[in-house]
Design an enzyme around this catalytic site. Structure first.
Site, PDB file in Angstrom:
ATOM      1  N   ASP A  98       0.765  -1.090  -0.076  1.00  0.00           N
ATOM      2  CA  ASP A  98       0.089  -0.060   0.071  1.00  0.00           C
ATOM      3  C   ASP A  98       1.089   1.106   0.085  1.00  0.00           C
ATOM      4  OD1 ASP A  98      -2.694  -0.341  -0.265  1.00  0.00           O
ATOM      5  OD2 ASP A  98      -3.261   0.396   1.657  1.00  0.00           O
TER       6      ASP A  98
ATOM      7  N   ASP B  89     -10.849  -6.837  11.050  1.00  0.00           N
ATOM      8  CA  ASP B  89     -10.867  -8.152  11.421  1.00  0.00           C
ATOM      9  C   ASP B  89     -12.289  -8.389  12.341  1.00  0.00           C
ATOM     10  OD1 ASP B  89     -10.006  -6.873  13.579  1.00  0.00           O
ATOM     11  OD2 ASP B  89      -8.388  -7.828  14.005  1.00  0.00           O
TER      12      ASP B  89
END
Length: 757
Positions: free
Chosen positions: A136, A460
């Site tokens: 990224d 998550d």
């Protein structure tokens, strides 16, 4: 394919860890907590407002223990049988492995390289594996490191498989010297491998400080004029497994990707990168299962993929509803013993309900589930039902959900219908892969509601809630040795900031559209599983934790009583003693020392009154629209590997590098003010108490404050001992003067408030 004529022994088995003794201990502690609450209610009219505050705090602690007891009630875990898998399954399914990274400064490329090397060398058919690395930060250094790693792995993977090496992350393997052996061939190969690994490390290190190679190689042209937050999509096939002969066939696909990022577009941090990984891998290899690990979480068990496949391939109706297999996070350094203990207890606890949480790393996912399927969409044989077929496979629905890439839509249909894609050259799919990485690709699609969920920095927990709400279960496997091992930030600001992000994200989940609160009214999440997600609310404990840390000091300074007198005091003494012995036993049963237990107890209090406290502030500011929550990357390091000619004291293969246990690093961040304030207040209260004892050894004063409250202050000081040590340390281990002066000012105000009242 499974051999139907073979033994009927299961591929995996769920083992219960119920213990009536532990249940009795949990209930006894719960009974003591509620007896204390009852005592306070019965005597509340005889005492001042301090008892009201104490009653509030103890009510919160009792609720937390009640929920925790419910979660631990029926612990279980899945035990895989790899030998049975090897006998019964001759055609193993494919797996796509995801490794996200974002910052070459905080996440050194050599860390990512070691993780990738450990994954590429696992005991699994290389032609069934593909590793995708998402960068990224769009760093040419990451790509350069992967290119060099792809050369090294061609000798590393065969070496590991030839000699059955267990730890296949080179930095970890070469921490130990060569053990004396009669096998001269192994010794020669070992020394050669270490020389090559040291060369690899030096190349990466040299490239970090000198970028001349960037201009000399046309392969890096795509990285020219790029910035971490402003660049086009880059997809590079670092290595493609085309079969071949010799060692080359032992190396799986390796692909580098970096999605397009522009300053004026939302990119959703790690969550957006994970969804890009899901799309690109779907286009290129479209494996039915995926694995994601953080860039510092190397594969410590070479059979880990086979262990997960034992669950997915178990031939039963229940296993068809398993969405993901979660392995616990284990660490080789720093402060994370408390995570190991918590995951051992809570992980097994929820595994006995609907399954463990997805914790962001070390997790094997089913691709079909990540594409949005619910458990009700499947028939007993695992095929999609007719109703779901009409819903998911209609052309307009596919484009609306997954975007306008025809190639991606076709791969989604194949994945949902469990069709294997014909092998294509990865190079021919680069253009299609770049298309699904455009920053506007997800606009007006369902990405973020399927795949990895948006709306929280804790992607998550958010994703895990969404999966369980759709009726899926999950599996918990905790092998020995651990499947994955990683590094963590050092004690201090890095650790506290990381905990702050985790806490903030957990609270975010409870306020967004995937909230388990909504699961009470719709969705297929079980009641006790909802309680497990409510455990995320333990971050709100920071308020009663802070109050309770100050109450003994307030009572000493104000000359009032916090604890019961006489025989009733035995309830509190028994409660504290029983809880300490119980938690100590839990630590020691997992192989941790008494010192580790003490450090963790201290760390929990520090985190509760700093990270969790500021996470509440973050949520309030977000809800008011004043500020947004950012994604902070924790800095990660690994021990340096010495050259083959350097010697080092011998240690066993399972030894791990240890940092200075309990040594705390400080800086001028406001996160350290609450802990310093608590420590100073309790020291001031103890000093005042000692002065009062000297003046009158026979009387405690009108309110009856005394020894019990002083013991409470001593206990608080012991729990905040790193801050006390910080008064006398130097350098980064010393509390900065700015932090100390602010905390001292608050302490003076607190003391005047107590004495004035």
């Amino acid at each position: 394919m499974a051999d139907s004529s073979s033994s009927l022994h299961p591929l995996c088995e769920r083992i219960s860890h119920k213990s009536y003794v532990l249940r009795a201990v949990d209930l006894t502690i719960l009974g003591l907590l509620y007896s204390l609450l009852l005592y306070r209610i019965l005597h509340i009219s005889e005492n001042d407002n301090v008892w009201l505050l104490a009653f509030f705090c103890e009510s919160c602690f009792s609720l937390v223990w009640l929920i925790f007891t419910c979660l631990k009630w029926s612990p279980a875990e899945d035990i895989p049988y790899i030998n049975t898998l090897n006998e019964r399954v001759h055609d193993l399914p494919s797996l796509d492995m995801f490794v996200p990274t974002a910052d070459t400064v905080r996440e050194s490329p050599i860390i990512t390289v070691n993780t990738v090397l450990s994954l590429l060398a696992v005991n699994y058919p290389a032609n069934k594996l593909a590793c995708y690395v998402s960068d990224d930060g769009c760093s040419p250094l990451t790509y350069f490191s992967l290119k060099e790693a792809s050369k090294f792995v061609k000798i590393w993977a065969p070496f590991c498989k030839k000699y059955n090496v267990r730890v296949r992350a080179p930095f970890r393997y070469f921490l130990n010297p060569l053990v004396a052996t009669d096998d001269s061939v192994f010794s020669k190969d070992w020394k050669m491998m270490k020389r090559e690994y040291v060369k690899l490390c030096r190349k990466v290190e040299d490239a970090t400080g000198d970028s001349h190679w960037l201009d000399a190689d046309d392969d890096f042209e795509a990285f020219s004029n790029t910035k971490p937050n402003d660049h086009s999509t880059i997809v590079k096939v670092v290595w493609e497994n085309k079969g071949g002969v010799g060692d080359e066939k032992e190396v799986p696909h390796l692909v580098y990707i970096s999605r397009e990022k522009r300053p004026n577009y939302l990119h959703h941090y790690k969550t957006g990168a994970m969804n890009f990984l899901l799309r690109v891998s779907g286009l290129m290899t479209n494996a039915p299962y995926t694995l994601n690990v953080d860039c510092d979480m190397y594969a410590n068990e070479p059979d880990v993929v086979r262990q997960a496949m034992c669950v997915f391939l178990q031939n039963s109706k229940n296993s068809n509803h398993c969405a993901f297999v979660q392995f616990p996070q284990k660490f080789y350094d720093s402060y994370t013993n408390e995570l190991a203990v918590l995951q051992s207890i809570l992980g097994r606890g929820v595994a006995g309900i609907q399954g463990p949480f997805y914790i962001g790393t070390g997790c094997f996912h089913t691709r079909r589930v990540m594409y949005g399927l619910s458990s009700d969409d499947l028939e007993d044989n695992g095929n999609i039902s007719q109703v779901a077929t009409r819903e998911f496979l209609a052309e307009d629905s596919l484009v609306r959900k997954y975007g306008n890439s025809k190639e991606l839509v076709k791969s989604v249909v194949d994945a949902l219908q469990r069709k294997s894609n014909p092998q294509k050259s990865l190079a021919n799919l680069i253009e299609a892969a770049q298309e699904v990485g455009h920053c506007h690709y997800e606009y007006q699609t369902s990405w973020g509601n399927l795949g990895w969920m948006y709306d929280s920095v804790a992607e998550d927990i958010n994703t895990s809630v969404g999966i369980h709400l759709r009726g899926w279960t999950s599996s918990f496997i905790s092998p020995d040795p651990p499947a994955f091992i990683g590094s963590t930030p050092t004690l201090g600001l890095e650790a506290i900031v990381q905990q702050r992000r985790w806490a903030t994200g957990a609270i975010e989940v409870l306020f967004n559209k995937q909230s388990p609160f909504m699961g009470m009214f719709h969705g297929k999440i079980k009641f006790r599983q909802r309680l497990a997600y409510f455990w995320a609310l333990m971050c709100l404990r920071s308020i009663p934790e802070l109050i309770y840390c100050l109450l003994p000091a307030y009572c000493l300074l104000h000359d009032s009583a916090l604890f019961p007198k006489g025989p009733c005091l035995c309830t509190i003494v028994t409660l504290v003693g029983m809880h300490c012995l119980y938690s100590l036993w839990q630590f020691m049963s997992l192989g941790f020392s008494v010192q580790s237990w003490y450090v963790v107890q201290s760390l929990w209090r520090i985190i509760a009154t700093s990270s969790w406290l500021f996470s509440i502030q973050d949520i309030i500011l977000k809800l008011l629209g004043i500020s947004q929550i950012g994604f902070v990357i924790a800095k990660k390091t690994i021990p340096e590997t010495k050259s083959v000619y350097e010697s080092k004291p011998s240690q066993g293969e399972d030894d791990v590098p240890k940092l200075n246990l309990g040594k705390f690093e400080f800086d001028s961040s406001g996160l350290f003010i609450p802990g310093t304030f608590i420590m100073l207040v309790n020291l001031a209260a103890l000093a005042g108490y000692l002065v009062r004892l000297q003046r009158s050894s026979c009387s405690h004063g009108g309110g009856g404050s005394g020894l019990a409250e002083a013991c409470g202050c001593i206990l608080v000081v012991m729990l905040f001992l790193p801050f006390l040590k910080g008064l006398f340390e130097h350098g980064k281990y010393s509390i900065p003067l700015s932090t100390l002066s602010k905390a001292a000012f608050l302490t003076v105000l607190f003391v005047f408030f107590c004495v004035g009242k």
